[in-house]
Scaffold this motif. Sequence first.
Motif, PDB file in Angstrom:
ATOM      1  N   GLN A 142       0.847  -1.195   0.000  1.00 32.04           N
ATOM      2  CA  GLN A 142       0.000   0.000   0.000  1.00 32.04           C
ATOM      3  C   GLN A 142       0.885   1.248   0.000  1.00 32.04           C
ATOM      4  O   GLN A 142       1.898   1.294   0.697  1.00 32.04           O
ATOM      5  CB  GLN A 142      -0.905   0.036   1.228  1.00 32.04           C
ATOM      6  CG  GLN A 142      -1.986  -1.019   1.232  1.00 32.04           C
ATOM      7  CD  GLN A 142      -2.864  -0.888   2.467  1.00 32.04           C
ATOM      8  OE1 GLN A 142      -2.374  -0.859   3.589  1.00 32.04           O
ATOM      9  NE2 GLN A 142      -4.161  -0.804   2.242  1.00 32.04           N
ATOM     10  N   HIS A 159       1.775  12.167  -7.578  1.00 30.86           N
ATOM     11  CA  HIS A 159       0.691  11.235  -7.915  1.00 30.86           C
ATOM     12  C   HIS A 159       0.564  11.101  -9.432  1.00 30.86           C
ATOM     13  O   HIS A 159       0.464   9.996  -9.969  1.00 30.86           O
ATOM     14  CB  HIS A 159      -0.615  11.723  -7.292  1.00 30.86           C
ATOM     15  CG  HIS A 159      -1.716  10.722  -7.338  1.00 30.86           C
ATOM     16  ND1 HIS A 159      -2.794  10.787  -6.489  1.00 30.86           N
ATOM     17  CD2 HIS A 159      -1.935   9.636  -8.117  1.00 30.86           C
ATOM     18  CE1 HIS A 159      -3.616   9.783  -6.750  1.00 30.86           C
ATOM     19  NE2 HIS A 159      -3.115   9.080  -7.747  1.00 30.86           N
ATOM     20  N   GLU A 163       1.270   7.632 -11.567  1.00 30.36           N
ATOM     21  CA  GLU A 163       0.222   7.009 -12.381  1.00 30.36           C
ATOM     22  C   GLU A 163       0.509   7.096 -13.876  1.00 30.36           C
ATOM     23  O   GLU A 163      -0.016   6.304 -14.648  1.00 30.36           O
ATOM     24  CB  GLU A 163      -1.137   7.623 -12.059  1.00 30.36           C
ATOM     25  CG  GLU A 163      -1.621   7.238 -10.681  1.00 30.36           C
ATOM     26  CD  GLU A 163      -3.108   7.478 -10.473  1.00 30.36           C
ATOM     27  OE1 GLU A 163      -3.700   8.321 -11.183  1.00 30.36           O
ATOM     28  OE2 GLU A 163      -3.683   6.808  -9.596  1.00 30.36           O
ATOM     29  N   HIS A 166       4.866   5.017 -13.650  1.00 27.86           N
ATOM     30  CA  HIS A 166       5.423   4.015 -12.730  1.00 27.86           C
ATOM     31  C   HIS A 166       4.385   3.032 -12.186  1.00 27.86           C
ATOM     32  O   HIS A 166       4.555   2.520 -11.073  1.00 27.86           O
ATOM     33  CB  HIS A 166       6.127   4.719 -11.569  1.00 27.86           C
ATOM     34  CG  HIS A 166       7.162   5.700 -12.009  1.00 27.86           C
ATOM     35  ND1 HIS A 166       8.394   5.312 -12.509  1.00 27.86           N
ATOM     36  CD2 HIS A 166       7.139   7.058 -12.069  1.00 27.86           C
ATOM     37  CE1 HIS A 166       9.094   6.385 -12.833  1.00 27.86           C
ATOM     38  NE2 HIS A 166       8.356   7.458 -12.575  1.00 27.86           N
ATOM     39  N   THR A 167       3.347   2.744 -12.946  1.00 22.21           N
ATOM     40  CA  THR A 167       2.311   1.834 -12.446  1.00 22.21           C
ATOM     41  C   THR A 167       2.822   0.403 -12.289  1.00 22.21           C
ATOM     42  O   THR A 167       2.237  -0.384 -11.546  1.00 22.21           O
ATOM     43  CB  THR A 167       1.082   1.842 -13.372  1.00 22.21           C
ATOM     44  OG1 THR A 167       1.509   1.573 -14.715  1.00 22.21           O
ATOM     45  CG2 THR A 167       0.371   3.183 -13.332  1.00 22.21           C
ATOM     46  N   ASN A 168       3.888   0.061 -12.996  1.00 24.95           N
ATOM     47  CA  ASN A 168       4.466  -1.276 -12.830  1.00 24.95           C
ATOM     48  C   ASN A 168       5.260  -1.406 -11.540  1.00 24.95           C
ATOM     49  O   ASN A 168       5.608  -2.511 -11.119  1.00 24.95           O
ATOM     50  CB  ASN A 168       5.372  -1.616 -14.021  1.00 24.95           C
ATOM     51  CG  ASN A 168       6.545  -0.643 -14.143  1.00 24.95           C
ATOM     52  OD1 ASN A 168       6.426   0.528 -13.776  1.00 24.95           O
ATOM     53  ND2 ASN A 168       7.659  -1.127 -14.658  1.00 24.95           N
ATOM     54  N   GLU A 169       5.537  -0.267 -10.892  1.00 24.15           N
ATOM     55  CA  GLU A 169       6.366  -0.257  -9.693  1.00 24.15           C
ATOM     56  C   GLU A 169       5.600   0.171  -8.438  1.00 24.15           C
ATOM     57  O   GLU A 169       5.879  -0.304  -7.339  1.00 24.15           O
ATOM     58  CB  GLU A 169       7.533   0.698  -9.934  1.00 24.15           C
ATOM     59  CG  GLU A 169       8.609   0.683  -8.912  1.00 24.15           C
ATOM     60  CD  GLU A 169       9.751   1.618  -9.275  1.00 24.15           C
ATOM     61  OE1 GLU A 169      10.679   1.733  -8.452  1.00 24.15           O
ATOM     62  OE2 GLU A 169       9.725   2.258 -10.360  1.00 24.15           O
ATOM     63  N   PHE A 170       4.650   1.091  -8.597  1.00 23.01           N
ATOM     64  CA  PHE A 170       3.890   1.628  -7.468  1.00 23.01           C
ATOM     65  C   PHE A 170       2.402   1.643  -7.790  1.00 23.01           C
ATOM     66  O   PHE A 170       2.016   1.972  -8.913  1.00 23.01           O
ATOM     67  CB  PHE A 170       4.316   3.071  -7.158  1.00 23.01           C
ATOM     68  CG  PHE A 170       5.732   3.235  -6.715  1.00 23.01           C
ATOM     69  CD1 PHE A 170       6.091   3.063  -5.385  1.00 23.01           C
ATOM     70  CD2 PHE A 170       6.720   3.589  -7.624  1.00 23.01           C
ATOM     71  CE1 PHE A 170       7.409   3.237  -4.978  1.00 23.01           C
ATOM     72  CE2 PHE A 170       8.033   3.767  -7.224  1.00 23.01           C
ATOM     73  CZ  PHE A 170       8.385   3.587  -5.902  1.00 23.01           C
ATOM     74  N   THR A 171       1.589   1.329  -6.795  1.00 23.27           N
ATOM     75  CA  THR A 171       0.146   1.506  -6.897  1.00 23.27           C
ATOM     76  C   THR A 171      -0.284   2.440  -5.778  1.00 23.27           C
ATOM     77  O   THR A 171      -0.074   2.138  -4.597  1.00 23.27           O
ATOM     78  CB  THR A 171      -0.600   0.165  -6.763  1.00 23.27           C
ATOM     79  OG1 THR A 171      -0.168  -0.709  -7.811  1.00 23.27           O
ATOM     80  CG2 THR A 171      -2.108   0.372  -6.859  1.00 23.27           C
ATOM     81  N   VAL A 172      -0.850   3.585  -6.146  1.00 22.96           N
ATOM     82  CA  VAL A 172      -1.289   4.555  -5.143  1.00 22.96           C
ATOM     83  C   VAL A 172      -2.600   4.073  -4.536  1.00 22.96           C
ATOM     84  O   VAL A 172      -3.595   3.900  -5.238  1.00 22.96           O
ATOM     85  CB  VAL A 172      -1.453   5.958  -5.763  1.00 22.96           C
ATOM     86  CG1 VAL A 172      -1.999   6.931  -4.718  1.00 22.96           C
ATOM     87  CG2 VAL A 172      -0.129   6.452  -6.326  1.00 22.96           C
ATOM     88  N   THR A 173      -2.600   3.853  -3.230  1.00 21.92           N
ATOM     89  CA  THR A 173      -3.795   3.402  -2.521  1.00 21.92           C
ATOM     90  C   THR A 173      -4.736   4.572  -2.266  1.00 21.92           C
ATOM     91  O   THR A 173      -5.944   4.472  -2.466  1.00 21.92           O
ATOM     92  CB  THR A 173      -3.396   2.742  -1.188  1.00 21.92           C
ATOM     93  OG1 THR A 173      -2.469   1.683  -1.461  1.00 21.92           O
ATOM     94  CG2 THR A 173      -4.613   2.194  -0.460  1.00 21.92           C
TER      95      THR A 173
END
Length: 202
Positions: A142, A159, A163, A166-173
């Motif tokens: 998270q 943010h 988005e 870097h969506t392959n590395e981080f998912t913003v909760t």
Amino acid sequence: TVSQLNDAFAAWGIAYFATARYGIIARVFTYETVDPYGLSITNSALLILPVGTNGPLPLVSVQHGTTARKSDAPSQPGSGDIWASVFASYGYAVVVADYLGLGSSPGYQAYCHAPSEATSVVDALRAGKSLCASNNLTLNGQLFLTGYSQGGHVTMAAHRELETFHTNEFTVTASAPCAGPYDLGGVTIGSLLTDPAYPHPS
């Protein structure tokens, strides 16, 4: 310790809603990122961790408000960040990036320059995750973003960067960019035409 944190929260006037659950430990680190021209530069940041928690931790990126002096950046002795301390005391791993030109970063701050603010946060998160992994601290995947004033602007920029690239590395909760200057051109023109007095640099 928990008692020291609760004393600090009382002194800061936030004890009515913030009660520490864990003690915290804070570490300053430096990492590599890019400047507004795309050139390599070092930056400083703060990693704050709860003490005595069990299980994987959520990660919070806290973006601080306007700071004019290098020595007032969160990573510098005697500075820190009140909200980062609160989050860590509730069981979150917290990363607070100094913006470029603050802390131990060379040069001057590119104030409200969204691209370099964003990359400094993304690269601080990478370095913070790496530090957690090298110290056998597990994160739960998270990621929360928050910041106030200039930190609101930085949060929204980070943010968008996360988005977009870097969506392959981080998912913003979840993300809470609070009270940021989001329409600099519009607000500045209006302000210049109506009130020429500027008592503060920011």
